[in-house]
Design a protein around this motif. Structure first.
Motif, short mmCIF file in Angstrom:
data_model
loop_
_atom_site.label_atom_id
_atom_site.label_comp_id
_atom_site.label_asym_id
_atom_site.label_seq_id
_atom_site.Cartn_x
_atom_site.Cartn_y
_atom_site.Cartn_z
N GLY A 203 46.71 59.95 35.98
CA GLY A 203 48.01 59.74 36.61
C GLY A 203 48.02 59.98 38.09
N LEU A 204 46.84 60.03 38.73
CA LEU A 204 46.76 60.27 40.16
C LEU A 204 47.05 59.01 40.96
N SER A 205 46.86 57.86 40.34
CA SER A 205 47.19 56.58 40.96
C SER A 205 47.92 55.72 39.95
N ASP A 206 48.77 54.83 40.44
CA ASP A 206 49.58 53.98 39.56
C ASP A 206 48.81 52.76 39.07
N ILE A 207 47.93 52.26 39.91
CA ILE A 207 47.21 51.03 39.58
C ILE A 207 45.85 51.07 40.25
N GLY A 208 44.87 50.40 39.67
CA GLY A 208 43.53 50.42 40.22
C GLY A 208 43.00 49.01 40.43
N LEU A 209 42.21 48.84 41.48
CA LEU A 209 41.51 47.59 41.75
C LEU A 209 40.03 47.92 41.77
N SER A 210 39.33 47.52 40.72
CA SER A 210 37.97 47.98 40.49
C SER A 210 37.03 46.81 40.28
N ARG A 211 35.76 47.05 40.55
CA ARG A 211 34.74 46.05 40.30
C ARG A 211 34.08 46.22 38.93
N MET A 212 34.63 47.11 38.12
CA MET A 212 34.09 47.28 36.78
C MET A 212 35.20 47.49 35.76
N ASP A 213 34.91 47.13 34.51
CA ASP A 213 35.85 47.26 33.41
C ASP A 213 36.10 48.74 33.12
N SER A 214 37.21 49.02 32.47
CA SER A 214 37.54 50.40 32.10
C SER A 214 36.76 50.82 30.87
N GLN A 215 36.25 52.04 30.90
CA GLN A 215 35.56 52.63 29.76
C GLN A 215 36.37 53.74 29.11
N ILE A 216 37.62 53.87 29.52
CA ILE A 216 38.47 54.96 29.04
C ILE A 216 39.57 54.39 28.16
N LYS A 217 39.69 54.93 26.96
CA LYS A 217 40.73 54.48 26.03
C LYS A 217 42.11 54.76 26.62
N GLY A 218 42.97 53.78 26.55
CA GLY A 218 44.32 53.93 27.08
C GLY A 218 44.50 53.37 28.47
N VAL A 219 43.39 53.19 29.19
CA VAL A 219 43.45 52.57 30.52
C VAL A 219 43.02 51.12 30.36
N THR A 220 43.96 50.21 30.51
CA THR A 220 43.67 48.80 30.32
C THR A 220 43.11 48.18 31.59
N ALA A 221 42.18 47.25 31.40
CA ALA A 221 41.58 46.54 32.53
C ALA A 221 41.72 45.05 32.28
N SER A 222 42.24 44.36 33.26
CA SER A 222 42.42 42.91 33.16
C SER A 222 41.68 42.25 34.31
N ARG A 223 40.80 41.30 33.99
CA ARG A 223 40.05 40.61 35.03
C ARG A 223 41.00 39.69 35.81
N ILE A 224 41.07 39.87 37.12
CA ILE A 224 41.99 39.04 37.91
C ILE A 224 41.28 37.87 38.58
N PHE A 225 39.99 38.02 38.85
CA PHE A 225 39.25 36.85 39.33
C PHE A 225 37.75 37.13 39.29
N GLU A 226 36.98 36.04 39.39
CA GLU A 226 35.53 36.12 39.46
C GLU A 226 35.07 35.36 40.70
N GLU A 227 33.93 35.77 41.21
CA GLU A 227 33.38 35.07 42.36
C GLU A 227 31.85 35.00 42.23
N PRO A 228 31.26 33.98 42.83
CA PRO A 228 29.80 33.82 42.72
C PRO A 228 29.05 34.85 43.54
N LEU A 229 27.79 35.03 43.17
CA LEU A 229 26.90 35.92 43.91
C LEU A 229 26.02 35.10 44.84
N LYS A 230 25.63 35.71 45.94
CA LYS A 230 24.77 35.06 46.91
C LYS A 230 23.51 35.90 47.14
N VAL A 231 22.37 35.23 47.14
CA VAL A 231 21.13 35.88 47.56
C VAL A 231 21.08 35.79 49.08
#
Length: 291
Positions: free
Chosen positions: A139-167
């Motif tokens: 409860g320290l933050s209201d919302i998160g913007l992360s580069r990885m999915d949630s591994q914690i039960k009760g914290v939902t993660a929704s993918r908002i977009f994908e982008e290609p990788l570049k070498v």
């Protein structure tokens, strides 16, 4: 009860010396003594006992200390809240965000949000993606913007977009028109691969590379901005999300390398929440409208 007495009491309890307390609070030592006597008279107990030139808390003082801390904390929080309301802020939105998202997409999203939601006081907490789900869970933050999915039960993660990788590799120093394209195999043989700058996609990439190129040399660099700096200094090459290297490629400070034999996944960005408040839902809606 005078709250200044409480602040003086807390400082004296930490310093265990009235003279040092007076210096920190820009008071005279007699004034500190007077305030402590007034507080003791108000409470009807002795809070300090003298030990030479120093003082230390009595049993009553040790009991009262956390109470005084809580009183001052609530008073300061109330004061700050009133200041926010005077400035027109009626709600707070605390966003936990990864460094990469904070320096690429967040400014664009935030500009649109604060323009519309002028009554919301936005707080940005930048941290590694691995920490964001726990931040939301506590409860320290209201919302998160992360580069990885949630591994914690009760914290939902929704993918908002994908982008290609570049070498991407260091610029070879030649003119763009006359320079020959750098082959991926030559890059592998000559330079170190900077890895681990993203929490999700490196494991499948490294499996492919170690199978195809057993002599591959790697260096773990956990921060994207550090990896980019190392590339520009010709320390090695890396595989990074398009958003992270768009400017460097456009300005010619890095080269994009064609690697058709390498199956690259997409880099994902997730929005994390637990019990989203109205302002968090509005922020998510703003993001989804823009991506």
């Amino acid at each position: 009860m005078n709250t200044q007495w409480l602040r003086t009491f807390l400082t004296a309890a930490k310093q265990e010396n009235y003279h040092q307390t007076a210096e920190l609070l820009f008071m005279s030592q007699p004034a500190v003594s007077v305030q402590m006597k007034q507080l003791e008279r108000e409470l009807g107990v002795f809070l300090f006992e003298r030990n030479g030139r120093n003082v230390r808390l009595t049993t009553y003082g040790r009991y009262f200390y956390p109470k005084a801390v809580q009183i001052i904390k609530e008073l300061d929080e109330g004061f700050m809240e009133m200041q926010r309301i005077k400035q027109g802020y009626y709600q707070t939105l605390t966003i936990a965000v990864s460094p990469l998202v904070a320096t690429t997409y967040l400014p664009y999203w935030l500009k649109a949000y604060v323009k519309k939601e002028k009554q919301v006081d936005v707080v940005i907490r930048v941290m590694e993606s691995e920490l964001i789900a726990e931040e939301i869970n506590k409860g320290l933050s209201d919302i998160g913007l992360s580069r990885m999915d949630s591994q914690i039960k009760g914290v939902t993660a929704s993918r908002i977009f994908e982008e290609p990788l570049k070498v991407v590799a260091p610029h070879d120093g030649g003119e763009e028109e006359s320079s020959l394209p750098i082959e991926f195999r030559s890059l592998i043989e000559e330079k170190v691969l900077l890895t681990d700058n993203h929490p999700e996609y490196w494991e499948p990439i490294l499996r492919q590379l170690h199978f195809a190129y057993p002599a591959l040399r790697t260096m773990k660099v956990s921060q994207v901005h550090v990896a980019k700096r190392f590339i520009e200094e010709d320390i090695g090459f890396s595989i990074l999300p398009r958003s992270a290297v768009r400017r460097e490629l456009a300005e010619g400070r890095m080269l994009e390398i064609d690697a058709p034999e390498l199956l690259l996944p997409m880099a994902s960005t997730y929005i994390l929440s637990k019990y989203p408040q109205k302002q968090a839902i509005t922020f998510e809606t703003t993001i989804r409208r823009l991506v």
